[in-house]
Design a protein around this motif. Structure first.
Motif: not given
Length: 579
Positions: A94-97, A424-426, A446-450, A557-561
């Motif tokens: 559920x993260x990021x919410x 997603x990015x904050x 970040x959630x980066x589709x990479x 970390x950048x796959x999971x936010x």
């Protein structure tokens, strides 16, 4: 006299044989190796490879225990890899919410579908209300114009129905399908390569691919499409084995008990019912009913399975295998796949078909009764004409879509991870949202589709290897892998002016993993290689696989936010186009 008379016949036979094999001899300079002659059954249905007895002696495992381990490894290995894949994909799902990227469309469309039977038009800027109210939010009544068929949204809606209208609920089913696809690929690779090790390796590579991982944790349609495409490929693969086993059983045996080719049997034998082709048709219909590019997949995979039948009849001794397949196999193959897929596609619209026709139903549901009157097709049911009009309008939308987007990319760049998509990015402040307290600057979430970079870059070389293997070694396994890649990749080159995204490539990621597993198998060395060759191959392969696993962990970390210091985030932006 006898020898003189027989000499011309011998020379003529030799000349014919040399002429037949001349193309093979010309290709030897490129590495072509003629297939060794062996029992026809072994060529039609090759046995599975087993670990060398020397390995069990070295480990001190008794023969009976070794046999038991080999029998169970075909399922135990894939299940263990699937367990790891499932844990990582469901961890903190559920993260990021938040409603990230195109979840803003599909999560809400799915909620409307399971409650209204068709997609509805949600107000702008309602995502915060959705996150706050969840399932208590009022569902709009007005129909929405959507450009993708409903299957993928129904799949997402199952998770929402089970767990609620929140990020965990709408991501649940993509995580399930992502996990199950790892299990499927392990088993598909095992059947394709006749090796439990290589099958498990392909599944493990899929488990640690960043693009597949991110798509498993995001409510988008492409992961659903990938699952059904892979399932259809697996069904065709099982059908291939079973059909070839029936053909082998129909062939005669010689006085030594060896199965031998027979032209009459090979050209006339009927291969019986083929339920796995019907299952493949079902999966292709679900793929087509998720996104339209599933139609390209259906065409190429159906062509592939017909060519498999040609190869089977040729090995069995058919002198005219194409003619035999055209006469015996093409029509049953068509009937068991294409009509089934089309029927499934139409049935996927059942909620829209059954919706009211008074203007309160699905979008364009009342078109035939209003704007569609007076045409030459009035004899067709209203829902057929309305659905056809809807489909035509959607097609024009897709081919004309050229609105620029920050993260759009050309398919030429996909294989090298040229332009991934940020979902997603904050930038949380120190001490907030997981940002360490002692951080001097803001953090990055970040959630980066990479795709895992080392995996994809190695897979680029693996594609060249399987292409060489298919062209010069006539290896059907390489051809099957290339067909899977081509079905998911090549159609996008027809629409290079269209707004398209890198994450569409998730459809052929499993086949990239199969290609890489096949190349690693070649690096390990063929059966019978020397001990030194095996050691060098194992060391090289082990280093490559460990680097890929490390690369996935590094980018975790950048796959999971996960919040990380901004410098750590910058260190992971290896290419300028990733920002």
């Amino acid at each position: 006299m006898t020898s003189t008379a027989s000499s011309p016949d011998t020379r003529e036979g030799q000349a014919a044989e040399e002429q037949q094999l001349s193309w093979q001899r010309r290709l030897r300079r490129f590495g072509h190796v003629a297939r060794p002659r062996e029992d026809v059954t072994a060529r039609l249905v090759p046995p599975y490879t087993e670990p060398s007895p020397r390995l069990w002696l070295l480990l001190g495992v008794p023969r009976a225990a070794a046999d038991q381990m080999v029998r169970w490894s075909g399922w135990v290995g894939p299940l263990l890899i699937t367990l790891v894949a499932g844990v990582t994909r469901f961890w903190n799902l559920g993260n990021p919410k938040a409603v990230i990227f195109d979840e803003t469309y599909y999560a809400k469309d799915a909620w409307s579908l399971i409650h209204r039977g068709f997609e509805t038009s949600w107000p702008d800027k309602i995502n915060d209300d959705v996150l706050r109210q969840g399932g208590d939010i009022a569902i709009p009544h007005d129909a929405a114009y959507v450009v993708h068929p409903p299957v993928g949204k129904y799949v997402i809606g199952i998770g929402e129905w089970l767990f609620g209208f929140d990020p965990f609920g709408w991501r649940f089913m993509t995580a399930v399908l992502g996990t199950l696809s790892v299990l499927m690929l392990c088993r598909i690779g095992r059947r394709l390569f006749r090796s439990t090790f290589l099958g498990c390796l392909a599944g493990a590579l899929l488990a640690v691919d960043g693009l597949h991982f991110v798509m498993s944790r995001t409510a988008l349609l492409d992961q659903v499409l990938m699952f059904f495409v892979l399932a259809a490929f697996g069904c065709f693969l099982i059908d291939r084995d079973k059909a070839r086993a029936r053909l082998a059983a129909a062939l005669p045996t010689d006085e030594d008990g060896r199965v031998r080719p027979d032209a009459y049997v090979a050209e006339t034998a009927r291969l019986g019912r083929r339920p796995w082709r019907w299952a493949a048709g079902l999966c292709l219909g679900l793929a087509f009913g998720t996104k339209w590019n599933g139609l390209y997949v259906m065409v190429l995979l159906c062509l592939m399975t017909v060519l498999w039948d040609v190869g089977a009849r040729r090995v069995a001794g058919a002198s005219r295998p194409y003619r035999a397949v055209l006469k015996r196999d093409v029509l049953p193959a068509f009937v068991s796949t294409v009509p089934v897929a089309l029927a499934v596609y139409v049935l996927s619209w059942l909620g829209w078909i059954l919706s009211p026709t008074d203007g309160t139903g699905g979008y364009y549901r009342n078109w035939a009764a209003t704007d569609g009157q007076g045409g030459s097709w009035d004899w067709l049911p209203d829902w057929v004409r309305s659905l056809w009009h809807y489909e035509h309008a959607v097609y024009e939308f897709h081919v004309g879509l050229s609105s620029p987007h920050t993260y759009q990319s050309n398919p030429w760049s996909w294989i090298v991870d040229g332009r991934p998509v940020s979902y997603f990015y904050e930038s949380p402040l120190p001490g907030k949202d997981g940002c360490p307290v002692g951080t001097t600057e803001k953090c990055a979430r970040e959630v980066l589709a990479l795709g895992t970079p080392l995996l994809w870059w190695a897979a680029a070389f693996a594609l060249l290897y399987v292409l060489w293997r298919w062209v010069f070694r006539r290896d059907w396994r390489a051809g099957a892998i290339l067909c899977g890649v081509a079905a998911g990749y090549l159609p996008w080159f027809f629409y290079q002016e269209r707004t398209i995204f890198y994450f569409y490539a998730v459809v052929f990621v499993p086949f990239l993993c199969l290609a890489l597993a096949m190349m690693i198998g070649a690096i390990l060395g063929p059966p019978g290689s020397s001990e030194r060759r095996r050691i060098v191959g194992a060391a090289s392969s082990g280093v490559l696989v460990l680097l890929i696993f490390w690369n996935f962990i590094y980018f975790w970390p950048i796959y999971t936010g996960t919040a990380i210091p901004i410098d750590s985030w910058r260190s992971r932006m290896w290419l300028d186009t990733w920002v």
